[in-house]
Design a protein around this motif. Structure first.
Motif, PDB file in Angstrom:
ATOM      1  N   CYS A 198       0.857  -1.198   0.000  1.00  0.00           N
ATOM      2  CA  CYS A 198       0.000   0.000   0.000  1.00  0.00           C
ATOM      3  C   CYS A 198       0.887   1.240   0.000  1.00  0.00           C
ATOM      4  O   CYS A 198       0.674   2.177   0.774  1.00  0.00           O
ATOM      5  N   ALA A 199       1.880   1.248  -0.889  1.00  0.00           N
ATOM      6  CA  ALA A 199       2.921   2.269  -0.840  1.00  0.00           C
ATOM      7  C   ALA A 199       2.569   3.540  -1.601  1.00  0.00           C
ATOM      8  O   ALA A 199       3.429   4.401  -1.789  1.00  0.00           O
ATOM      9  N   GLY A 200       1.324   3.670  -2.059  1.00  0.00           N
ATOM     10  CA  GLY A 200       0.849   4.931  -2.621  1.00  0.00           C
ATOM     11  C   GLY A 200       1.660   5.420  -3.794  1.00  0.00           C
ATOM     12  O   GLY A 200       1.712   4.795  -4.856  1.00  0.00           O
ATOM     13  N   LEU A 201       2.348   6.534  -3.619  1.00  0.00           N
ATOM     14  CA  LEU A 201       3.136   7.151  -4.685  1.00  0.00           C
ATOM     15  C   LEU A 201       4.257   6.254  -5.193  1.00  0.00           C
ATOM     16  O   LEU A 201       4.788   6.481  -6.288  1.00  0.00           O
ATOM     17  N   HIS A 202       4.622   5.229  -4.436  1.00  0.00           N
ATOM     18  CA  HIS A 202       5.704   4.326  -4.835  1.00  0.00           C
ATOM     19  C   HIS A 202       5.211   2.891  -5.020  1.00  0.00           C
ATOM     20  O   HIS A 202       6.036   1.981  -5.146  1.00  0.00           O
ATOM     21  N   SER A 203       3.922   2.679  -5.068  1.00  0.00           N
ATOM     22  CA  SER A 203       3.388   1.318  -5.138  1.00  0.00           C
ATOM     23  C   SER A 203       3.809   0.596  -6.408  1.00  0.00           C
ATOM     24  O   SER A 203       4.088  -0.614  -6.392  1.00  0.00           O
ATOM     25  N   ASP A 204       3.858   1.323  -7.538  1.00  0.00           N
ATOM     26  CA  ASP A 204       4.242   0.672  -8.800  1.00  0.00           C
ATOM     27  C   ASP A 204       5.700   0.251  -8.775  1.00  0.00           C
ATOM     28  O   ASP A 204       6.061  -0.813  -9.297  1.00  0.00           O
ATOM     29  N   ARG A 205       6.564   1.057  -8.172  1.00  0.00           N
ATOM     30  CA  ARG A 205       7.988   0.724  -8.119  1.00  0.00           C
ATOM     31  C   ARG A 205       8.240  -0.496  -7.251  1.00  0.00           C
ATOM     32  O   ARG A 205       9.048  -1.361  -7.599  1.00  0.00           O
ATOM     33  N   ILE A 206       7.567  -0.573  -6.115  1.00  0.00           N
ATOM     34  CA  ILE A 206       7.730  -1.757  -5.256  1.00  0.00           C
ATOM     35  C   ILE A 206       7.215  -2.991  -5.971  1.00  0.00           C
ATOM     36  O   ILE A 206       7.833  -4.060  -5.922  1.00  0.00           O
TER      37      ILE A 206
END
Length: 401
Positions: A198-206
């Protein structure tokens, strides 16, 4: 007993952990957040609106979860002594050309099960004496709340329930194998049975760093606000929205009375050159290259270049911003607008240039990834959390069978 990691301590991540704990009290939960506080980014940089779901496609996650989420959030606030108010809002048509759009929005809201009222100019004047418009929709379910306070309360409840809460811990990737998942952080490696991104602004990168293939990329849009100086707050009683431009995927500049009594004006929507950049001058080379080397961005830019240019003008010209605002609030003047903190919206974009219009969640055998959760995700956080908990339970059952 399952060991579950939730990556991201915004309101969606905390709500996911809260739902997971309610689903299985024995679960060993760890919530991992890279910042020094909960809800530091999208959650802590919005105007605190409890959305009704009027704008969203009937049957979509956004439509269903906004309406259900508003009810669940209010119940949560009542139970935990968090201030909120169901004050309602008006969506205002300022010209005859906007009336068909207003009517379409009204009928969409009815399809979504909302209690709406089409009102004329006289009724609008009763509700908002200083607002200019010819017709409006009154949306009774809309409200206001302090979302950072909701986050603080969820974190405290999770800690009381035995969850492990880790701040200042940045996750780099998830490594999934047959028997477990390793969460790789800058402070070491932790092993769990399941992990939720649930990393929001970085969810796609994770997700990408973890081997997940999805045709989307997070593109940050900065939303800039002003606030009315205290002597002019009387101009707005509750929440006032324009009829949204159907050619542009944002709601337009609106006026929001917040739970602390301030009145915010905004936001616009301009491309951000840093995923966590709240100033015009904030730039990050990696984030910029991510955008400019993504073909989906150029397709989006070509489609919305005119609207994007107008947003940029309003970003750099307070006069242009004011002129746009005066369509709704004619009495507001330049000196009435004070600078306020901006926010950044994490919007997923596909390679064909289309914005991901709904919440988007995908899972593997041991992980769940929330890859698009922009507004109204704060309103919808509790049903999103329940959806995540349901998916984790399904993964657990599939492992057991």
């Amino acid at each position: 007993m399952s060991r579950i990691a939730v990556i991201g301590g915004g309101i969606v991540g905390l709500a996911a952990a809260y739902a997971l704990k309610q689903t299985d009290e024995r679960a060993e939960l760890t919530i991992i957040e890279k910042e020094k506080q909960w809800g530091a980014h999208q959650t802590g940089h919005n105007s605190g609106v409890i959305h009704s779901g009027i704008y969203y496609k009937p049957g979509s996650y956004k439509a269903r979860f906004a309406r259900l989420g508003g009810e669940m959030l209010i119940q949560f606030c009542r139970q935990n002594g968090i201030p909120y108010e169901r004050c309602g809002k008006v969506i205002v048509a300022t010209s005859k050309e906007e009336l068909p759009l207003l009517d379409n929005l009204y009928h969409r809201g009815l399809q979504n099960g909302l209690d709406l009222e089409l009102i004329d100019q006289a009724r609008l004047r009763e509700l908002e004496p200083h607002v200019s418009g010819i017709h409006a929709i009154r949306v009774k379910e809309t409200g206001i709340v302090d979302y950072p306070k909701v986050c603080e309360t969820m974190a405290a409840l999770l800690q009381d329930a035995g969850a492990e809460l880790l701040l200042n811990t940045e996750v780099e990737r998830i490594v999934e194998n047959r028997t477990a998942v390793d969460v790789i952080t800058r402070r070491g490696v932790r092993t769990f049975d399941f992990a939720v991104n649930c990393a929001g602004l970085h969810s796609d990168r994770i997700a990408r760093a973890s081997g997940i293939t999805a045709d989307l990329k997070i593109v940050p849009f900065r939303g800039e606000y002003y606030k009315l100086r205290p002597e002019k707050r009387y101009l707005v009683k509750n929440l006032v929205y324009p009829v949204p431009n159907p050619q542009f995927p944002f709601l337009g500049v609106h006026l929001t009375r917040m739970i602390n009594g301030e009145v915010e004006v905004g936001p616009n929507a301009v491309l951000g050159f840093k995923r966590e950049g709240y100033k015009k001058t904030d730039m990050d080379a990696k984030d910029m290259l991510d955008i400019f080397f993504f073909k989906g961005f150029w397709k989006l830019a070509f489609k919305y270049w005119r609207e994007g240019a107008e947003e940029m003008v309003r970003s750099y010209s307070k006069k242009a911003f004011l002129k746009n605002l005066q369509r709704l609030l004619p009495e507001v003047e330049m000196d009435d607008l004070l600078p306020a903190e901006a926010g950044v919206r994490a919007q997923a974009l596909r390679s064909d240039g289309t914005l991901v219009d709904d919440f988007y969640i995908m899972n593997t055998k041991r992980t769940v990834h929330v890859l698009n959760a922009p507004s109204p995700a704060a309103t919808a956080c509790l049903p999103i959390g329940e959806e995540i908990a349901r998916r984790v339970a399904d993964l657990r059952r599939s492992m057991a069978s």
